[in-house]
Each structure stands twice: as structure tokens, then as C-alpha cells.
Motif scaffolding. Structure first.
Motif, PDB file in Angstrom:
ATOM      1  N   ILE A  53      40.671  41.613  58.440  1.00 12.23           N
ATOM      2  CA  ILE A  53      40.260  40.333  57.845  1.00 12.23           C
ATOM      3  C   ILE A  53      39.433  40.577  56.591  1.00 12.23           C
ATOM      4  CG2 ILE A  53      38.740  38.338  58.218  1.00 12.23           C
ATOM      5  CD1 ILE A  53      39.836  38.250  61.093  1.00 12.23           C
ATOM      6  N   HIS A  54      38.562  41.567  56.642  1.00  9.63           N
ATOM      7  CA  HIS A  54      37.739  41.900  55.474  1.00  9.63           C
ATOM      8  C   HIS A  54      38.632  42.321  54.298  1.00  9.63           C
ATOM      9  CE1 HIS A  54      34.246  43.174  53.217  1.00  9.63           C
ATOM     10  NE2 HIS A  54      34.798  44.366  53.045  1.00  9.63           N
ATOM     11  N   THR A  55      39.630  43.126  54.580  1.00 10.84           N
ATOM     12  CA  THR A  55      40.560  43.569  53.543  1.00 10.84           C
ATOM     13  C   THR A  55      41.333  42.389  52.961  1.00 10.84           C
ATOM     14  OG1 THR A  55      40.799  45.698  54.646  1.00 10.84           O
ATOM     15  CG2 THR A  55      42.497  45.105  53.055  1.00 10.84           C
ATOM     16  N   MET A  56      41.797  41.501  53.830  1.00 12.45           N
ATOM     17  CA  MET A  56      42.550  40.334  53.363  1.00 12.45           C
ATOM     18  C   MET A  56      41.653  39.386  52.567  1.00 12.45           C
ATOM     19  SD  MET A  56      45.613  40.945  54.160  1.00 12.45           S
ATOM     20  CE  MET A  56      46.201  39.472  53.407  1.00 12.45           C
ATOM     21  N   GLU A  57      40.391  39.275  52.948  1.00 12.99           N
ATOM     22  CA  GLU A  57      39.461  38.422  52.201  1.00 12.99           C
ATOM     23  C   GLU A  57      39.258  38.958  50.780  1.00 12.99           C
ATOM     24  OE1 GLU A  57      36.842  35.519  50.970  1.00 12.99           O
ATOM     25  OE2 GLU A  57      38.306  35.530  52.590  1.00 12.99           O
ATOM     26  N   GLN A  58      39.177  40.275  50.647  1.00 15.67           N
ATOM     27  CA  GLN A  58      39.061  40.854  49.313  1.00 15.67           C
ATOM     28  C   GLN A  58      40.317  40.582  48.486  1.00 15.67           C
ATOM     29  OE1 GLN A  58      38.215  44.942  50.258  1.00 15.67           O
ATOM     30  NE2 GLN A  58      35.993  44.623  50.157  1.00 15.67           N
ATOM     31  N   GLU A  59      41.469  40.650  49.150  1.00 17.37           N
ATOM     32  CA  GLU A  59      42.724  40.359  48.462  1.00 17.37           C
ATOM     33  C   GLU A  59      42.786  38.884  48.067  1.00 17.37           C
ATOM     34  OE1 GLU A  59      47.425  40.896  49.434  1.00 17.37           O
ATOM     35  OE2 GLU A  59      46.007  42.298  50.346  1.00 17.37           O
ATOM     36  N   ARG A  60      42.275  37.995  48.924  1.00 14.53           N
ATOM     37  CA  ARG A  60      42.233  36.568  48.599  1.00 14.53           C
ATOM     38  C   ARG A  60      41.367  36.321  47.372  1.00 14.53           C
ATOM     39  NH1 ARG A  60      39.072  32.546  48.245  1.00 14.53           N
ATOM     40  NH2 ARG A  60      37.327  33.744  49.048  1.00 14.53           N
ATOM     41  N   GLN A  61      40.231  37.006  47.310  1.00 13.57           N
ATOM     42  CA  GLN A  61      39.338  36.848  46.168  1.00 13.57           C
ATOM     43  C   GLN A  61      40.010  37.319  44.877  1.00 13.57           C
ATOM     44  OE1 GLN A  61      35.778  38.934  47.332  1.00 13.57           O
ATOM     45  NE2 GLN A  61      35.043  37.249  48.599  1.00 13.57           N
ATOM     46  N   ARG A  62      40.755  38.409  44.955  1.00  4.72           N
ATOM     47  CA  ARG A  62      41.470  38.904  43.763  1.00  4.72           C
ATOM     48  C   ARG A  62      42.551  37.914  43.333  1.00  4.72           C
ATOM     49  NH1 ARG A  62      40.797  43.982  46.334  1.00  4.72           N
ATOM     50  NH2 ARG A  62      42.844  43.829  47.315  1.00  4.72           N
ATOM     51  N   ALA A  63      43.302  37.369  44.308  1.00  4.49           N
ATOM     52  CA  ALA A  63      44.362  36.415  43.972  1.00  4.49           C
ATOM     53  C   ALA A  63      43.774  35.134  43.382  1.00  4.49           C
ATOM     54  CB  ALA A  63      45.199  36.097  45.216  1.00  4.49           C
ATOM     55  N   ALA A  64      42.649  34.687  43.927  1.00  4.78           N
ATOM     56  CA  ALA A  64      41.992  33.490  43.386  1.00  4.78           C
ATOM     57  C   ALA A  64      41.463  33.749  41.984  1.00  4.78           C
ATOM     58  CB  ALA A  64      40.860  33.051  44.317  1.00  4.78           C
ATOM     59  N   ALA A  65      40.965  34.953  41.745  1.00  3.35           N
ATOM     60  CA  ALA A  65      40.456  35.296  40.409  1.00  3.35           C
ATOM     61  C   ALA A  65      41.587  35.318  39.387  1.00  3.35           C
ATOM     62  CB  ALA A  65      39.749  36.642  40.452  1.00  3.35           C
ATOM     63  N   VAL A  66      42.759  35.807  39.791  1.00  7.09           N
ATOM     64  CA  VAL A  66      43.907  35.823  38.879  1.00  7.09           C
ATOM     65  C   VAL A  66      44.353  34.394  38.577  1.00  7.09           C
ATOM     66  CG1 VAL A  66      46.366  36.420  38.737  1.00  7.09           C
ATOM     67  CG2 VAL A  66      44.718  38.103  39.554  1.00  7.09           C
ATOM     68  N   LEU A  67      44.323  33.537  39.582  1.00  2.00           N
ATOM     69  CA  LEU A  67      44.766  32.150  39.415  1.00  2.00           C
ATOM     70  C   LEU A  67      43.835  31.342  38.515  1.00  2.00           C
ATOM     71  CD1 LEU A  67      46.871  30.033  40.321  1.00  2.00           C
ATOM     72  CD2 LEU A  67      45.333  29.488  42.197  1.00  2.00           C
TER      73      LEU A  67
END
Length: 158
Positions: A53-67
Motif C-alpha cells: 500500500i505504501h508503494t502504491m501510495e507513492q505511485e499515486r502521488q507521482r501520477a497525480a503530480a504528472v496530471l
């Protein structure tokens, strides 16, 4: 493209939280059965899911930053940048994830209460087996040490 990545990551986050919720429900049964080995294994499994979950949360933050172009963007900011169909999918995933996390929190609070009650029961039994000697009144420390004798758990003179 970034919106699809964010939707995919939120879907994975929801599935991981659902699996964690299933473990929390199993943990309730294990606690009720007083199965310490099972509880230990469930805790190890939980740690794996928490790391994922921690790894996926970091990935979510990166995807949101790109968006959004902002490194600390919120879901509301992401939703504002999307088109109608993507917006609806993201809102649906957000509410589903929110509900899953809420249920997980409630289940963990139940487990915490069960463990606390078990600990109280153990402490009660220990205090019944080995009661604390009463302190009658104040006595001079030099005199009380000579009269003070150790209390054993078992009465060997019986």
C-alpha cells in the motif's frame, strides 16, 4: 494517459485495502480463538500488504503530480483536471476507497478492543494468583526490613 494511470493506481489501492480488511476480519476470529501462532502469521501478512500500500501510495502521488503539475496535489485537484467520464470513474474509486478504509478502521478498532480486554483478563488472573501484600500503616524503615519476609507464590508449609 496520466488519468488512466491514476485510476489504475486507485483501483489497486482499493483492492489492497480490501485484502487488508479481509485479514483484519480473520484477525478477529484468531483473537477470539486465542491462536497466537495464527495471529503472528496474520501480522506478518499484514506487514506485506502495508508495504505494498505504501508503494502504491507513492505511485499515486507521482501520477497525480504528472496530471496536475504539482508535486503535492490532492484528489480534488486531480478531479478538476479530468474530463467527465474519467472524472466519474475517479470519483467512484475515491468513494469506494474511502468506504473500504472506513470499514478497515472500524475492524481494527474492534480488534484493538478485543486485545485490550484479553490483556485485562490476563492481568486479573495474575493478580488473583499472586495478590499484592497490603500495606497496613507506616512503620520505621529500619524496623520493617527486619520483619519483612518474602511472600512466595506457593505455601511450602502446607
Amino acid at each position: 494517459m496520466a488519468a488512466h494511470k491514476l485510476i489504475d493506481v486507485l483501483d489497486k489501492l482499493d483492492r489492497l485495502h480490501m485484502l487488508l480488511l479481509e485479514l483484519a476480519v480473520k484477525k478477529t476470529d484468531v483473537i477470539k480463538k486465542n491462536d497466537m501462532d495464527g495471529l503472528d502469521q496474520l501480522l506478518k501478512d499484514e506487514q506485506k500488504f502495508v508495504a505494498a500500500i505504501h508503494t502504491m501510495e507513492q505511485e499515486r502521488q507521482r501520477a497525480a503530480a504528472v496530471l496536475t503539475g504539482n508535486s503535492e496535489s490532492t484528489m480534488t485537484e486531480c478531479i478538476a483536471k479530468l474530463e467527465a467520464n474519467e472524472k466519474n470513474a475517479l470519483l467512484s474509486l475515491q468513494s469506494t476507497l474511502h468506504e473500504t478504509i472506513k470499514r478497515l478502521k472500524e475492524q481494527n478498532e474492534l480488534n484493538q478492543q478485543l486485545i485490550y480486554q484479553s490483556l485485562q483478563f490476563v492481568n486479573l488472573n495474575l493478580s488473583m494468583i499472586n495478590p499484592q501484600p497490603e500495606q497496613p500503616t507506616y512503620t520505621h524503615p529500619a524496623r520493617s526490613s527486619a520483619q519483612h519476609k518474602k511472600q512466595s507464590m506457593f505455601d511450602s508449609q502446607a
